[in-house]
Write a protein that holds these residues in place. Sequence first.
Motif, PDB file in Angstrom:
ATOM      1  N   MET B   1       0.860  -1.194   0.000  1.00 18.58           N
ATOM      2  CA  MET B   1       0.000   0.000   0.000  1.00 18.58           C
ATOM      3  C   MET B   1       0.892   1.238   0.000  1.00 18.58           C
ATOM      4  O   MET B   1       0.997   1.965   0.984  1.00 18.58           O
ATOM      5  CB  MET B   1      -0.896  -0.039   1.252  1.00 18.58           C
ATOM      6  N   SER B   2       1.531   1.506  -1.099  1.00 19.92           N
ATOM      7  CA  SER B   2       2.465   2.625  -1.151  1.00 19.92           C
ATOM      8  C   SER B   2       1.764   3.980  -1.076  1.00 19.92           C
ATOM      9  O   SER B   2       2.362   4.979  -0.699  1.00 19.92           O
ATOM     10  CB  SER B   2       3.281   2.540  -2.440  1.00 19.92           C
ATOM     11  N   ARG B   3       0.469   4.010  -1.416  1.00 19.58           N
ATOM     12  CA  ARG B   3      -0.245   5.298  -1.414  1.00 19.58           C
ATOM     13  C   ARG B   3      -0.303   5.909  -0.013  1.00 19.58           C
ATOM     14  O   ARG B   3      -0.370   7.105   0.146  1.00 19.58           O
ATOM     15  CB  ARG B   3      -1.665   5.101  -1.949  1.00 19.58           C
ATOM     16  N   PHE B   4      -0.357   5.059   1.013  1.00 16.27           N
ATOM     17  CA  PHE B   4      -0.461   5.579   2.385  1.00 16.27           C
ATOM     18  C   PHE B   4       0.884   5.591   3.101  1.00 16.27           C
ATOM     19  O   PHE B   4       0.935   5.657   4.309  1.00 16.27           O
ATOM     20  CB  PHE B   4      -1.477   4.750   3.180  1.00 16.27           C
ATOM     21  N   LYS B   5       1.952   5.584   2.300  1.00 14.47           N
ATOM     22  CA  LYS B   5       3.280   5.488   2.873  1.00 14.47           C
ATOM     23  C   LYS B   5       3.576   6.640   3.843  1.00 14.47           C
ATOM     24  O   LYS B   5       4.088   6.446   4.930  1.00 14.47           O
ATOM     25  CB  LYS B   5       4.303   5.484   1.728  1.00 14.47           C
ATOM     26  N   ASP B   6       3.184   7.854   3.428  1.00 17.79           N
ATOM     27  CA  ASP B   6       3.521   9.020   4.240  1.00 17.79           C
ATOM     28  C   ASP B   6       2.334   9.551   5.056  1.00 17.79           C
ATOM     29  O   ASP B   6       2.261  10.735   5.377  1.00 17.79           O
ATOM     30  CB  ASP B   6       4.038  10.141   3.332  1.00 17.79           C
ATOM     31  N   SER B   7       1.430   8.631   5.390  1.00 18.87           N
ATOM     32  CA  SER B   7       0.207   9.085   6.068  1.00 18.87           C
ATOM     33  C   SER B   7       0.495   9.743   7.419  1.00 18.87           C
ATOM     34  O   SER B   7      -0.297  10.541   7.907  1.00 18.87           O
ATOM     35  CB  SER B   7      -0.754   7.917   6.259  1.00 18.87           C
ATOM     36  N   HIS B   9       2.318  12.095   8.002  1.00 18.90           N
ATOM     37  CA  HIS B   9       2.400  13.548   7.839  1.00 18.90           C
ATOM     38  C   HIS B   9       1.049  14.220   8.095  1.00 18.90           C
ATOM     39  O   HIS B   9       0.998  15.408   8.385  1.00 18.90           O
ATOM     40  CB  HIS B   9       2.854  13.891   6.402  1.00 18.90           C
TER      41      HIS B   9
END
Lengths: 243, 157
Positions: B1-7, B9
Amino acid sequence: MTLTRRQILLLLPAAAAAWDFVLAGTPEDAPNYKMTDHWWGMLLDIAKCIGCGSCVRACSMENEVPDGYFRTWVERYHVDDWHIENPTVDSPDGGKEGFPANGKTGGKNFFVPKLCNHCTDSPCTQVCPVGATFHTADGVVLIDYNYCLGCRYCIQACPYGCRFFHPTRHTAEKCTLCYHRISKGLTTACCEACPTGARQLADLKNPNDPIHAFLKTHTVQVLKPHLATGAKMFYNGLDGSVR
Amino acid sequence: MSRFKDSAHLIPVAALFVLGAVAFVALRAAVIPKSFGRYGPYRGDALQEITSRPLVYAGHEACEGCHPDVLEMKAKGVHAHVNCESCHGPLAKHADDPASVIPVKPDVATLCVRCHSENIAKPSGFPQVDAKEHAQGQLCNTCHQPHSPGFDTGGKK
């Protein structure tokens, strides 16, 4: 940043206290006088007004109206024959000391007592930029003197000229329909002082108020009905020349 | 799930938002008077301020309790509907403390003509006189009883 169950439990009482503080301004118990049981207006009978000025003096004393300003006043009309669009109107000192003869003879002559119409859809309330003037649930238009900035918009907005700028308080001022009296079960000072019954306070929500029988059997009009202000001062026998 | 990698932030932003919302609600509660909205969209205490004004006119019921004799006399005559304070002036102070506040009797010379002097604008059925010609210098109460000034009674009219 994660909250443990322990932290949440500690935060809950604080949140409750904060919420209580927020809610503190919401409706509380009403006083003894129940506003929603009343809907105030007044009946003004032109055929009974003798221009004695008792109402003006009474209002001025009851409400400490400054000299030269009026919450209520009486006008004298003189209409010559068919000139109903150009009546001669005078009101020396608001009619406070009565009306000395003005040399008019013939034509049609009569007195018209005036005061705030306590409109249901009042223009003065609509224009107030700070919400200082408001309608009570019993149909009275009042001013919060602490909120009023003294911008005078309402004075310009009133189509009946019923408001003025208080010279020392520096706020708008108007008839309160003697709210301090009617909320105690008394009539207004002007109605109390009127010797002929030309002015009668009416509770339109009270089915036993004599106004209902009167309205059924008389030709009654409000001032400037074309403005649809919902005026609640009902004039019996009002002449077409009255503005 | 790379889309939520920087969640992660998003958390400071969300925290800032919540803080702002809490500050707004708290400030709003502090600034708006507590009585605002009690009866409607206005400060409820304004009503209390207006209703706390002292009475100046006591109202005729207050008079009638102690002066039933005058009420009885008045009831028979044409002044039956004229309230006491219409002629006697505001007397709430007297009603509150009858012993120490003694009202001054009205001056007949100026009182009666206030209503009964001739004026073309008065309703034609209303009794009105040219006081000079009618009374010829006499005071009204020489002939008329102010509390019950009948028109066709014997003696004092």
